[in-house]
Structure formats: structure tokens, C-alpha cells
Enzyme design. Sequence first.
Site, PDB file in Angstrom:
ATOM      1  CG  ASP A   1       3.198  -2.929   8.679  1.00  0.00           C
ATOM      2  OD1 ASP A   1       2.414  -2.272   7.969  1.00  0.00           O
ATOM      3  OD2 ASP A   1       3.251  -2.830   9.911  1.00  0.00           O
TER       4      ASP A   1
ATOM      5  CG  LEU B   1       2.402  12.146  10.584  1.00  0.00           C
ATOM      6  CD1 LEU B   1       2.121  12.259   9.090  1.00  0.00           C
ATOM      7  CD2 LEU B   1       1.505  13.090  11.360  1.00  0.00           C
TER       8      LEU B   1
ATOM      9  N   GLY C   1       6.198   6.870   9.046  1.00  0.00           N
ATOM     10  CA  GLY C   1       6.833   5.556   9.170  1.00  0.00           C
ATOM     11  C   GLY C   1       6.978   4.892   7.816  1.00  0.00           C
TER      12      GLY C   1
ATOM     13  CG  ASN D   1      -2.431  -2.410   9.745  1.00  0.00           C
ATOM     14  OD1 ASN D   1      -1.604  -1.521   9.621  1.00  0.00           O
ATOM     15  ND2 ASN D   1      -3.705  -2.209   9.580  1.00  0.00           N
ATOM     16  NE  ARG D   2       4.587  -8.758   8.448  1.00  0.00           N
ATOM     17  CZ  ARG D   2       4.933  -8.215   7.279  1.00  0.00           C
ATOM     18  NH1 ARG D   2       4.068  -8.214   6.267  1.00  0.00           N
ATOM     19  NH2 ARG D   2       6.124  -7.670   7.107  1.00  0.00           N
TER      20      ARG D   2
ATOM     21  CG  LEU E   1      -4.513   5.824   2.548  1.00  0.00           C
ATOM     22  CD1 LEU E   1      -4.586   7.200   3.197  1.00  0.00           C
ATOM     23  CD2 LEU E   1      -5.062   5.879   1.141  1.00  0.00           C
TER      24      LEU E   1
END
Length: 420
Positions: free
Chosen positions: A273, A249, A269, A275-276, A310
Site C-alpha cells: 500500500d 507485527l 499484514g 503507507n496509504r 520492505l
Amino acid sequence: MEETQLEPNAQAGPSSMPSSEVTSTSIELNPDGTPKLSKSAMKKAAKRARAESEKLVRRAAEKERRKANAAKRRADMQAGLLSKEEMEEIQKRQEEKRLRKRIRSKGGNVVKDDEATWKGGIVVDCGFDELMNGQEIVSMTNQLYFVHALNRMSSRPFRHCAFTGINGRMKERLDTKLNGEYAKFTRLEWRGEDVNDMRHAPARSEEEWTAFTNSKRVGRKTVTGGRGPIDLAETPLRNPFDGQEYVYLSADADYELETLKENETYIIGGIVDRNRYKNLCQDNATKMGVKTARLPIGKYLADLPTRKVLTVNQVFEILLKYNELGSWQAAMEAVMPQRKYQIGGKRALRKLEERQKAGPEVGDKAAEESVDENEENDDGEDERVPEAVAGMQPHSGDESDSDDGGQDVGIDEEAMANEG
């Protein structure tokens, strides 16, 4: 400006230096023989000590706040001030609480018969230990416990789940802070190996499945009777999803998942993070040679006023609810916290409660302030306590993880709940 990204196996700091440079560096010691800390390190240590000393106070205050809210709800119910939707929500929570008590009293899963479970599998790829800070490690381990609790309480659970890449700080916290209780979790296995290693391992035989199931019933104890570090290599590495197709995914996948299939195993996953790291899951899938797909988050959550953040357990719960309800729309509406539908998120909801208590004049002023609340205040952390850790943590996990609960999933850039 080109963005630089760490390789998954890259290590930051002194560990990435040549060994000769590290050993030749002299370490200044205190009179008692302990390493002398820099001013920055001392400030950080003092900050951690303050946070630890204030933790119990904060938790006690939060407990009192929740008691007060519960008392107010009871009073509103008796006075008939709650709407039909609010009454239905309270009844739903009460039923869930009764269900949890029944499960605890029986000491097992809601669904006992494996034939009633969903035959497709779930893998949480946790091989990102070095890419997360300490707070994110705490949050990630708590989310893994949620995944187990959700699957155990589901009316259509996944038959088997696997958490791979359990090493480093995550493994240490599971063994120490969480007392190694994870070893006895049913329909779940923990592996130190990479998901790709498990994918290429031989299938598990019927005899090995029987031994694996029995080990969960007995649990694993150290010689002294207490729980010590769990040896994840105690059982041989096997592919528990033999014959199934693995699907990773990823928010960057071209294909949007339309339905779940029992001949597929879905990889989530396991990283917190914010989105870093872009394309992390997509790149992992490419290296493994498995196909990717994204959840239809953008299609069904496009009207949310807050950021689409999420957690891993929320992504997992969406998959569970889809199996139970047969609809992405119903699944996402059932999983998303109500604060997500309030501009400003969790903090705005609390201000709304304070405004209602303070009266109209103060309330109007507070309302103006809440409109300008930055959406960053909504951290996406699931406030429920998984049953598996309810006895170990007085509240929703360690306080230090309150700002690192999920991954940011923007409508334009991210269409999937779990950005890798």
C-alpha cells in the site's frame, strides 16, 4: 487537514451504491452488444494492451542485460579484478543455486524432519483485497509465493504457515494466472476465512493433521485433469496454532520485538500500500484483542541511505534468518538487497554499471546525475524468482508490479518492515 481512511470492508465505486441506483442506470451498448467504453476506459485498455505487447521485449532485453553482466563478472574473476567481498558474494549465490537444484531434484524441503523446524507459527493476513489496486494484487500474490519458497529452503523453517483472507482478485489470480499450484505447497495452508476466525476455531486433531499432510502430497485436480478454482473450504476451519499466543507485527506497536518465541504465532499484514493506510495492522490487532510488536528495523537499518521499503517476503525472511543466525543484525544484513545501500537504489546501481562501461569522461557526468536521483526510484521489489513460480514466469513476476513491491518504512514514523 484530517485524513480520511477507508474502512477495511468498504467498497469504492458503484458497488457501494444502493442496488436500486445501480440497476436503474442505463448502459450504452455498441452495435455488437458490448458495453460502450468511455474515452478514459479506452485509453486505459489501450495502455494495458501496449504494456502486454511490450512485456516480452522488455523481458528479453533484461535477460540479455543479465547475461552481459554475468559475462563481465566471469571476465573480472579471471582477471582478478574482483574484491574479496565480491568473490564471497558470488560464491554464496553459486552455493544457493546448487542448493535449489538439489531441492528440485529431490522434490521436497531442505529440512524433512518436523522436529528440526521452528515450532512457532506465521500468519499472513491477506484480508485487504479491496484496499489494493491491480498492480498491488499482482505484487502481493508473488510475495506469498516467495514466502513458501523461502520457508522450504530454510535450514530452520517455520513448522507451519497460514495465509488467511484469500478472496476476491487475489484468489482469482492464484487460481488462473498461477495455475492453482499453491494447493500442493507444504507446511502451508490457504484460508478464505479471516485470521480471527481461524484463531477462535477448534484445534486440529492428529487425524486431521495426517489428512491435511496427505492432501499436499496428492495435490488437487479437477475432474478433467486440469487445475480449476481451488475450494479453500474443502477442509474444515481449524486453528493450527492452538495453545500459542498470537502477536500482530505492526509499525505502530509500543513494544519492540527482542526475540522470537516458539509458543508465539506472528501475524504479518499482507498488503502492498506504500503507507496509504496508517495504523491498519494496529487497528486490526486492537479489534482482535491480540498484542502487537514491531521489528527492530530502526535500530539496525538506521544508516540506510534509501527508504526503508520492505516486502512481506523480506519481513518473513528476516524472521527466518533470525532463527538461523540468532541475531537481528546478521538477519537484516543477510536479507536487505545490496541496492538499498546505494544512494538512488536499483537505478543508481545500473547507472554505475553503465558508467564503468562508458569510460571516465562519460562516467563522471553520469555520476553527477546519479547523486540527484530521487529515492522514489527504489521500489523495494525483490528481484529473485521464487522456485515455485520460476517455471510460470520468465522473470521476477509480472512487469506491472515493478512500482508496488513493498511498504514504505520511514525511520521516524515506521520502525517495522511491514506497514499495515
